[in-house]
Design a protein around this motif. Structure first.
Motif, PDB file in Angstrom:
ATOM      1  N   UNK A 184      -0.873 -22.098  -5.115  1.00  0.00           N
ATOM      2  CA  UNK A 184      -1.799 -21.112  -4.565  1.00  0.00           C
ATOM      3  C   UNK A 184      -1.711 -19.829  -5.367  1.00  0.00           C
ATOM      4  N   UNK A 185      -2.833 -19.257  -5.735  1.00  0.00           N
ATOM      5  CA  UNK A 185      -2.863 -18.066  -6.571  1.00  0.00           C
ATOM      6  C   UNK A 185      -2.373 -16.861  -5.798  1.00  0.00           C
ATOM      7  N   UNK A 186      -1.697 -15.961  -6.518  1.00  0.00           N
ATOM      8  CA  UNK A 186      -1.285 -14.711  -5.897  1.00  0.00           C
ATOM      9  C   UNK A 186      -2.497 -13.860  -5.629  1.00  0.00           C
ATOM     10  N   UNK A 187      -2.430 -13.058  -4.577  1.00  0.00           N
ATOM     11  CA  UNK A 187      -3.546 -12.196  -4.212  1.00  0.00           C
ATOM     12  C   UNK A 187      -3.363 -10.828  -4.824  1.00  0.00           C
ATOM     13  N   UNK A 188      -4.425 -10.341  -5.434  1.00  0.00           N
ATOM     14  CA  UNK A 188      -4.390  -9.009  -6.004  1.00  0.00           C
ATOM     15  C   UNK A 188      -4.462  -7.981  -4.897  1.00  0.00           C
ATOM     16  N   UNK A 189      -3.529  -7.034  -4.896  1.00  0.00           N
ATOM     17  CA  UNK A 189      -3.498  -6.043  -3.828  1.00  0.00           C
ATOM     18  C   UNK A 189      -3.884  -4.691  -4.361  1.00  0.00           C
ATOM     19  N   UNK A 190      -4.807  -4.037  -3.665  1.00  0.00           N
ATOM     20  CA  UNK A 190      -5.252  -2.714  -4.051  1.00  0.00           C
ATOM     21  C   UNK A 190      -5.435  -1.920  -2.776  1.00  0.00           C
ATOM     22  N   UNK A 191      -4.345  -1.306  -2.290  1.00  0.00           N
ATOM     23  CA  UNK A 191      -4.384  -0.566  -1.038  1.00  0.00           C
ATOM     24  C   UNK A 191      -4.263   0.903  -1.358  1.00  0.00           C
TER      25      UNK A 191
ATOM     26  N   UNK B  29     -10.636 -15.253   2.340  1.00  0.00           N
ATOM     27  CA  UNK B  29     -10.469 -14.467   3.560  1.00  0.00           C
ATOM     28  C   UNK B  29      -9.088 -14.725   4.155  1.00  0.00           C
ATOM     29  N   UNK B  30      -8.717 -16.008   4.275  1.00  0.00           N
ATOM     30  CA  UNK B  30      -7.407 -16.346   4.819  1.00  0.00           C
ATOM     31  C   UNK B  30      -6.291 -15.827   3.912  1.00  0.00           C
ATOM     32  N   UNK B  31      -6.456 -15.974   2.586  1.00  0.00           N
ATOM     33  CA  UNK B  31      -5.439 -15.502   1.643  1.00  0.00           C
ATOM     34  C   UNK B  31      -5.287 -13.993   1.709  1.00  0.00           C
ATOM     35  N   UNK B  32      -6.401 -13.300   1.887  1.00  0.00           N
ATOM     36  CA  UNK B  32      -6.392 -11.843   1.983  1.00  0.00           C
ATOM     37  C   UNK B  32      -5.529 -11.390   3.157  1.00  0.00           C
ATOM     38  N   UNK B  33      -5.753 -11.997   4.328  1.00  0.00           N
ATOM     39  CA  UNK B  33      -4.995 -11.604   5.509  1.00  0.00           C
ATOM     40  C   UNK B  33      -3.560 -12.123   5.476  1.00  0.00           C
TER      41      UNK B  33
END
Length: 284
Positions: free
Chosen positions: A1-8, A216-220
């Motif tokens: 599963x790919x890592x999610x890019x985070x930009x907070x 969407x699921x990966x984001x959360x």
């Protein structure tokens, strides 16, 4: 599963503004449609699906075709739009329905569809893009829209492109689906906006759609430890309303925990150790 890019990003209020999607998903959208960055920025007389040595001639032929009335929405929100038959026939869905109609009775009802999404679809069919267009000189940006805030606090901007995506899926237009999907990744939103978007996605896309449901699921799954505190009530309501959403998020969280556990065991000298199940003591 790919890592999610985070930009907070945290503003003065302390609220986290987040960018939707994964880096891998955004890249896949770019790879699926490498020409999209230039769409709408050049010759807007070329129709999205028309490729010929003389696009202007083809376009004029489209304009000579009969006019079709589109009845969009229902009750007080019912609106009549018009478009050329040949333009609409680029969609397999419209082509099938128009084949059953005579040229003197060209009316199609779209009572369950969004007026804005249908408008975006027509703009795309005539020009190859729809507003707001992607910026060629800013790969992650869209052209300014003074009618909306810079941060999507309600999810309205995300829903705009999600509705175009689902309409394109219905009409059989994969290029428009790719374009709408790529714009979703260019919206800056908050946790509340992301929940509104997630609710629409899980309520309006098939279970096997991995293009926007999986991100969407990966984001959360990767941000729930932060975001659920900003929209805890909405997050809880979403999990109860769509159990599949809660299951998808939990599955991804557990997958990541198992992956980290395996990595720790591999880094431990001698490998992992077996664990015995605790048994209650029995006094005889």
């Amino acid at each position: 599963m790919a890592d999610t890019e985070e930009n907070v990003q945290f503003g003065d209020s302390g609220e986290a503004d987040v960018e939707m999607g994964t880096a891998e998903d955004a890249q896949e959208a770019e790879d699926d449609n490498p020409e999209a960055e230039g769409e709408g920025a050049g010759d807007e007389t070329e129709v999205a699906n028309g490729s010929a040595s003389n696009p202007q001639t083809i376009f004029l032929e489209y304009l000579k075709s009969p006019i079709v009335q589109l009845i969009v929405g229902s009750n007080d929100e019912e609106t009549t739009l018009t478009a050329h038959k040949a333009i609409l026939e680029q969609s397999p869905w419209f082509a099938e329905r128009l084949s059953d109609l005579s040229d003197d009775a060209l009316t199609i009802e779209l009572s369950d569809d969004s007026l804005d999404a249908v408008g975006c679809f027509l703009q795309y069919q005539y020009t190859g893009e729809y507003f707001p267009r992607r910026l060629a000189n800013a790969p992650d940006g869209l052209e300014p829209d003074p009618s909306v805030p810079s941060i999507d606090n309600t999810g309205a901007q995300l829903l705009k492109h999600a509705r175009v995506y689902t309409l394109a899926q219905k009409l059989g237009l994969p290029e428009l689906k790719t374009l709408a999907h790529s714009k979703i990744h260019r919206i800056n939103s908050t946790a509340v906006g992301e929940i509104a978007y997630a609710r629409f996605v899980y309520g309006n896309t098939p279970g096997d759609d991995v293009t926007i449901r999986k991100p969407v699921a990966a984001f959360w799954a990767t941000r729930s430890h932060v975001l659920r505190h900003e929209a805890e009530d909405e997050f809880k309501s979403m999990c109860l309303e769509y159990p599949q959403f809660g299951f998808d998020v939990l599955s991804l969280v557990l997958d990541q925990r198992e992956k980290r556990a395996r990595e720790r065991e591999q880094d431990t000298p001698g490998g992992g150790k077996g664990r015995k199940r605790m048994r209650p003591s029995i006094n005889i």
